[in-house]
Design a protein around this motif. Structure first.
Motif, PDB file in Angstrom:
ATOM      1  N   LEU A  46       0.824  -1.207   0.000  1.00 30.81           N
ATOM      2  CA  LEU A  46       0.000   0.000   0.000  1.00 30.81           C
ATOM      3  C   LEU A  46       0.858   1.258   0.000  1.00 30.81           C
ATOM      4  O   LEU A  46       0.601   2.207  -0.760  1.00 30.81           O
ATOM      5  CB  LEU A  46      -0.924  -0.009   1.220  1.00 30.81           C
ATOM      6  N   THR A 163      -6.404  -6.909   5.422  1.00 32.43           N
ATOM      7  CA  THR A 163      -6.530  -5.876   4.388  1.00 32.43           C
ATOM      8  C   THR A 163      -7.284  -4.660   4.915  1.00 32.43           C
ATOM      9  O   THR A 163      -6.866  -3.512   4.718  1.00 32.43           O
ATOM     10  CB  THR A 163      -7.256  -6.438   3.154  1.00 32.43           C
ATOM     11  N   ALA A 167      -5.627  -0.844   5.729  1.00 28.18           N
ATOM     12  CA  ALA A 167      -6.148   0.378   5.121  1.00 28.18           C
ATOM     13  C   ALA A 167      -6.425   1.454   6.179  1.00 28.18           C
ATOM     14  O   ALA A 167      -6.093   2.625   5.997  1.00 28.18           O
ATOM     15  CB  ALA A 167      -7.424   0.074   4.337  1.00 28.18           C
TER      16      ALA A 167
END
Length: 220
Positions: A46, A163, A167
């Protein structure tokens, strides 16, 4: 938020980057403790994907209000160059020789620790010009509003587990110390950015802990 600060265009452009840039070192460290190897992999992917976007936004806004030229500043930005070079090497299918890979892996293992030490050494106290309300506004946006939006969007998009947590944690990171370097290099408000870096880093000790507690309670 600019009316809250009473700053000129270049000073505001310098500080605005503190509302969306992120400290990769802290992100990797937190992800490793929270999600283990999977957390580090997700946070690394990310951060790597977002570095060019964050830097292009910061460079573009500073160039627009300063004397720099956007194209020249983008092609000379070391973070953008390093990220794109790494992506190109990965997509090429090439592989590093084992001795080189082992050496670079040792450097990578030490990088997070050294980066965290550098973050701590760079903290600065004192008062911020431009009003406490404006500085508080940017801190609230970076440490509370962005992760709340990430939480909402993550649920909307069906993210779950590591996940989803990655985030939210990514959005909750304090701003990057490289924001100061960019501001100084492009003739911006370095001292004001340094104060915001220190403020978000110290405040993140509380806010990141709170987001981690919420994620744990949520079962992410």
């Amino acid at each position: 938020g600019r009316p809250l600060m009473g700053l000129g265009a270049m000073a505001f452009a310098s500080r605005l980057q503190c509302a969306y840039r992120f400290n990769t070192y802290i992100g990797i460290a937190v992800a490793g403790k929270f999600g283990g190897a999977a957390g580090v992999a997700a946070m690394g992917a990310l951060c790597g994907a977002m570095v060019p976007f964050a830097n292009m936004a910061a460079v573009g806004f500073l160039a627009h209000h300063g004397q720099g030229r956007l194209g020249r500043e983008l092609v000379r930005n070391p973070l953008i160059i390093a990220t794109l070079a790494g992506m190109a090497f990965s997509f090429s299918g090439l592989h590093l020789p084992e001795p080189v890979l082992s050496f670079l892996q040792r450097l990578a293992d030490a990088a997070v620790t050294l980066g965290l030490l550098a973050v701590g050494a760079a903290l600065r106290g004192g008062r911020s010009e431009g009003g406490r309300l404006g500085a508080a506004y940017l801190c609230v946006v970076k440490l509370l509003a962005l992760p709340a939006i990430a939480w909402w969007l993550g649920g909307l998009m069906g993210l779950s587990g590591t996940t989803f947590a990655t985030a939210v944690l990514f959005a909750a990171l304090p701003t990057a110390s490289s924001a100061y370097i960019l501001a100084m290099r492009m003739g911006g408000d370095g001292p004001g950015v340094a104060w915001l870096i220190s403020a978000t880093t110290v405040a993140a000790a509380v806010t990141l802990t709170a987001w981690l507690a919420l994620l744990t309670a949520w079962g992410a």
